[in-house]
Design an enzyme around this catalytic site. Structure first.
Site, PDB file in Angstrom:
ATOM      1  CG  PHE A   1      -1.807   1.096   1.002  1.00  0.00           C
ATOM      2  CD1 PHE A   1      -2.931   0.928   0.504  1.00  0.00           C
ATOM      3  CD2 PHE A   1      -1.861   1.895   2.026  1.00  0.00           C
ATOM      4  CE1 PHE A   1      -3.895   2.101   0.248  1.00  0.00           C
ATOM      5  CE2 PHE A   1      -2.813   3.234   2.274  1.00  0.00           C
ATOM      6  CZ  PHE A   1      -3.937   3.276   1.013  1.00  0.00           C
TER       7      PHE A   1
ATOM      8  CG  ASP B   1      -0.944  -2.041   6.823  1.00  0.00           C
ATOM      9  OD1 ASP B   1      -2.050  -2.273   7.151  1.00  0.00           O
ATOM     10  OD2 ASP B   1      -0.844  -0.982   6.200  1.00  0.00           O
TER      11      ASP B   1
ATOM     12  CE1 TYR C   1      -9.776   3.508   6.419  1.00  0.00           C
ATOM     13  CE2 TYR C   1      -8.945   4.390   8.288  1.00  0.00           C
ATOM     14  CZ  TYR C   1      -8.813   4.092   7.022  1.00  0.00           C
ATOM     15  OH  TYR C   1      -7.611   4.326   6.396  1.00  0.00           O
ATOM     16  CE  LYS C   2      -8.420   0.274   4.759  1.00  0.00           C
ATOM     17  NZ  LYS C   2      -9.058   0.824   4.115  1.00  0.00           N
TER      18      LYS C   2
ATOM     19  NE  ARG D   1     -11.040  -1.960  -2.653  1.00  0.00           N
ATOM     20  CZ  ARG D   1     -10.207  -1.293  -1.862  1.00  0.00           C
ATOM     21  NH1 ARG D   1      -9.144  -1.538  -1.370  1.00  0.00           N
ATOM     22  NH2 ARG D   1     -10.943  -0.558  -1.161  1.00  0.00           N
TER      23      ARG D   1
END
Length: 426
Positions: free
Chosen positions: A146, A217, A242-243, A391
């Site tokens: 990422f 991560d 927050y995911k 996605r």
């Protein structure tokens, strides 16, 4: 617009004709009850919880209580009164720890993933530098990690006057890239684009066999499937709230520290809230016990309270049942999308093997950005990642097999309308 907007879209006969086998799976789903714990608009099929989790229905009341009663009425007394804002980071860490396979003292909750990565990577490099006498000068990472992970590593290295090499190799080559010059493995367990899941325990074991420390991560892992960081012997880990944890936009991040590092790990962002006694106002820093030393400044009470409330949803959730349903939903979507993919030249990039899959399904297509725009307008909310990734995220806490069927049906209809029913992309 070749397909009606979501606001004007009702279920078509094809979308409403959910096969009996999928309805049966929903009828026996042990997680079906958790759907009612979320506030979701009726007009959309939400397949983007891997980017922003849906709103748990009780969170607004909790935040309102913090604003009106704890802040509005109690004012500054809420730091140490009944609301106990001062210990809120510790309470959230304790609630989160079981989802990570950790003890509460190993977890701290604050700041963002980028800031927490800086904290942990700087600590890991310092520990390794001390242990190796400065002979290890490589940060090993996935070539397509990422971007923020790469940026933080680059920025930290610049601060350290380019003492380290950021060595980027393909994810599948990480296991063979350990050597005597490698200090730290910096890796993301689930690829944000493809949903491919790395072998966290295996790579951690290989790293340690070569004297390498690990920083993982877990942005697309925590809350998506069971984790056991202690059993995997992970050195350091971080992730966002927050995911799949549904803590709201910009929810605090977390750090995890192995027990063997807890007492000696340095916190170079050494703020007053990470001090052993913050209100002593001492002029010399003395780190708090455990991972709490990584809490830097004044806690963000509103977003911590939202995350704390959101994590209540996981209170009695069997994470193994969560994983089973995740794989079932993604298997179903892949199967239903197969004719659509063949018709329009979509290339599945998410692994079919369960052990190598996170909780999303991704496809490549040359017009991916345009297609996702049409899908979102039609009420199928996934997302687009450059340069060509469609996605779709699957959160088992609030998605059903019927939702998955309807999302595949509507996606096919939208692509037929945009690309032409018989068109096959090269």
């Amino acid at each position: 617009m070749p397909y009606p907007d979501a606001a004007a879209t009702h279920l078509t006969p094809a979308e409403d004709a959910v096969p009996a086998d999928l309805l049966a799976l929903d009828a026996t789903d042990p997680l079906a009850r958790t759907r009612d714990l979320f506030s979701l608009p009726d007009s959309v099929l939400y397949l983007d919880g891997n980017s922003l989790g849906a709103l748990p229905a009780h969170v607004p009341d909790r935040v309102a209580q913090v604003v009106t009663r704890e802040w509005g009425d109690q004012l500054i007394r809420s730091w140490t009164g009944d609301a106990a804002w001062m210990t809120l980071p510790d309470r959230v860490a304790a609630r989160l720890a079981p989802l990570l396979g950790a003890r509460p003292e190993q977890v701290a909750v604050s700041d963002s993933t980028s800031v927490n990565l800086f904290k942990l990577l700087s600590a890991a490099l310092h520990l390794q530098d001390t242990a190796s006498g400065g002979t290890r000068r490589v940060i090993l990472t996935d070539a397509d990690n990422f971007p923020t992970d790469l940026y933080v590593a680059q920025g930290l290295n610049a601060l350290l006057r380019d003492r380290y090499e950021l060595r980027r190799v393909p994810a599948l080559d990480l296991a063979g890239a350990f050597g005597p010059d490698v200090a730290v493995l910096l890796a993301t367990e689930v690829d944000y684009r493809t949903g491919e899941r790395l072998d966290l325990p295996g790579l951690t074991r290989d790293a340690h066999a070569h004297g390498v420390l690990t920083v993982w991560d877990l942005a697309h892992s925590a809350g998506a499937f069971p984790l056991d960081l202690r059993a995997a012997d992970v050195d350091f880990a971080l992730g966002c709230g927050y995911k799949f944890l549904n803590g709201g936009p910009g929810a605090p991040s977390f750090v995890y520290v192995s027990e063997r590092h807890l007492e000696g790990v340095p916190a170079f962002l050494s703020g007053w809230m990470g001090h052993a006694e913050p209100f002593e106002m001492a002029r010399e820093y003395r780190p708090a016990a455990g991972a709490r030393r990584f809490v830097v400044g004044t806690p963000g009470v509103l977003n911590l309270a939202a995350l704390d409330a959101a994590l209540e949803v996981f209170g009695d959730v069997d994470l193994h049942a969560l994983r089973t349903k995740s794989l079932g939903l993604t298997d179903t979507f892949i199967r239903l999308m197969a004719p659509v993919a063949a018709r329009h030249g979509l290339t599945l990039v998410t692994p079919l093997e369960h052990a190598r899959r996170g909780s999303q399904v991704s496809y490549r297509h040359a017009r991916a950005g345009e297609l996702m725009t049409h899908l979102i307008r039609a009420g199928v909310i996934g997302d687009y990642r450059t340069p060509d990734i469609l996605r779709f995220g699957f959160t088992p806490l609030y998605l059903s097999y019927a939702d998955t069927y309807r999302a595949a049906q509507r996606t096919g209809a939208v692509l037929d309308a945009v690309l032409g029913a018989a068109q096959v992309q090269a």
